[in-house]
Design an enzyme around this catalytic site. Structure first.
Site, PDB file in Angstrom:
ATOM      1  N   LYS A 186       0.817  -1.223   0.000  1.00 22.97           N
ATOM      2  CA  LYS A 186       0.000   0.000   0.000  1.00 22.97           C
ATOM      3  C   LYS A 186       0.848   1.269   0.000  1.00 22.97           C
ATOM      4  CE  LYS A 186      -3.405  -2.889   0.547  1.00 22.97           C
ATOM      5  NZ  LYS A 186      -4.173  -3.337  -0.628  1.00 22.97           N
ATOM      6  N   TYR A 205      -3.950 -12.255   2.466  1.00 22.01           N
ATOM      7  CA  TYR A 205      -3.631 -11.971   1.058  1.00 22.01           C
ATOM      8  C   TYR A 205      -2.530 -12.901   0.534  1.00 22.01           C
ATOM      9  CZ  TYR A 205      -6.282  -7.711   1.950  1.00 22.01           C
ATOM     10  OH  TYR A 205      -7.269  -6.832   2.283  1.00 22.01           O
ATOM     11  N   TYR A 216     -13.475 -13.731   2.350  1.00 23.96           N
ATOM     12  CA  TYR A 216     -12.375 -12.828   2.697  1.00 23.96           C
ATOM     13  C   TYR A 216     -11.997 -12.962   4.166  1.00 23.96           C
ATOM     14  CZ  TYR A 216      -9.992  -8.422   3.747  1.00 23.96           C
ATOM     15  OH  TYR A 216      -9.093  -7.482   4.179  1.00 23.96           O
TER      16      TYR A 216
END
Length: 339
Positions: free
Chosen positions: A54, A295, A269
């Site tokens: 990020k 992830y 998720y």
């Protein structure tokens, strides 16, 4: 491409290219008759906030916030959001206030998930956290909060989950250029570049960067860890198109340029899978490297499954982009203890 982006405001958070390393002991541990060379790009090795992908996006987002004269950075995410944690860290580095709209979108409520991992770090970085139920429109809440701050003569910059706006994705367009330069230095070409796909920004940015450079975006393959496959592919394609338009408006994607794969999402998720547990432990015990459980762990499980199935040509090197998320391991401690 660098020349085209030079005029865009950018707040530097990286200290140069992240390294690429070969995982020879993992190749041996997989025990396949013929295993393709496996490399990782260490985007978990960044200096601010514990590192992670990020930060590439936040260079452009924080840069624009500062250019607009904002004093507050507001973003959204799940309770254990890596993007939220790194937004808080980057905002602190830039001298901005940070407010996080975090939703309970994952069906976990144990003590570690509620208080450890990214949650602990959000507080340490000084973010103001607003918690909301999982069915709330977090981005709408963020914009409402920005209006409240405006009434107090403050100015907020708002960005959605993962920082995956076309502007944020420019960070991974530049990363594509970085990877291509490293390929030249290493004297090889990766047949597949594997990434996890949550908010789609990493894949979209890499694809836009590859396309703008005249390379093959179809060698990038992502494993969806958030949305069902059709939705993930549609979001990634649209975001890649909008990002490419910022770099090279005359260029377009064609069929086969965007490759998104399912099979590792599991029950949803943030919900652990047996394949994720195996991948995290195998990489840790063979290479001493740590994947996150949400992830990277699931995406690497997809890479392992594809190798075992012989889905990729054995002579072609593979590159896995390690996107960070280490604090998530501490939030999922009970899950690892019970598996």
């Amino acid at each position: 491409m660098l020349i085209q982006l030079e005029k865009r405001p950018r707040f530097i958070l990286l200290e140069g290219p992240t390294p690429i390393q070969r995982l020879t002991r993992l190749e041996q541990a997989l025990g396949c008759s013929v295993c393709p060379p496996i490399y990782v790009k260490r985007d978990d090795l960044m200096g601010v906030g514990g590192g992670g992908n990020k930060l590439r996006k936040l260079e452009f987002l924080i840069g624009e916030a500062l250019d607009q004269g904002c004093d507050t950075f507001i973003t959204t995410g799940a309770r254990q959001s890596n993007h939220a944690r790194l937004s808080a860290a980057a905002a602190a580095r830039a001298g901005l206030f940070c407010e996080l709209i975090l939703t309970d979108t994952v069906a976990r409520d144990d003590e570690a998930y509620r208080r450890n991992g990214n949650v602990l770090l959000d507080d340490l970085f000084g973010a103001t956290v607003h918690r909301r139920p999982g069915d709330v429109d977090a981005l709408a809440v963020a914009h409402d909060r920005a209006e409240q701050l405006s009434a107090q003569e403050r100015r907020a910059y708002v960005v959605g989950s993962g920082g995956s706006s076309p502007l944020g994705c420019l960070g991974y367009a530049l990363c594509a250029e970085e990877i291509m330069a490293q390929e030249q230095d290493l004297g090889l070409r990766f047949g597949r570049i594997i990434v996890p796909n949550g908010s789609s920004g990493t894949h979209a940015g890499l694809a836009a960067g590859m396309k703008a450079a005249g390379d093959e975006p179809g060698r990038i393959e992502s494993f969806t860890v958030l949305a069902p496959i059709r939705k993930a592919r549609a979001i990634t394609t649209e975001l890649a198109m909008r990002t490419l338009a910022l770099i090279d408006p005359a260029n377009v994607f064609i069929d086969g340029d965007i490759v998104v794969t399912d099979g590792q999402l599991g029950e949803g998720y943030g919900v652990p899978t047996e394949a994720m547990f195996e991948a995290v432990r195998l990489v840790a015990r063979s290479e001493g490297l740590l994947l996150d459980p949400v992830y990277g762990g699931k995406a690497f499980a997809g890479l392992i499954a594809a190798i075992r199935e012989g889905a990729w040509r054995n002579e072609e090197p593979l590159l896995f982009v390690m996107t960070g998320g280490l604090p998530g391991l501490f939030a999922y401690e009970p899950a690892f203890r019970c598996n």
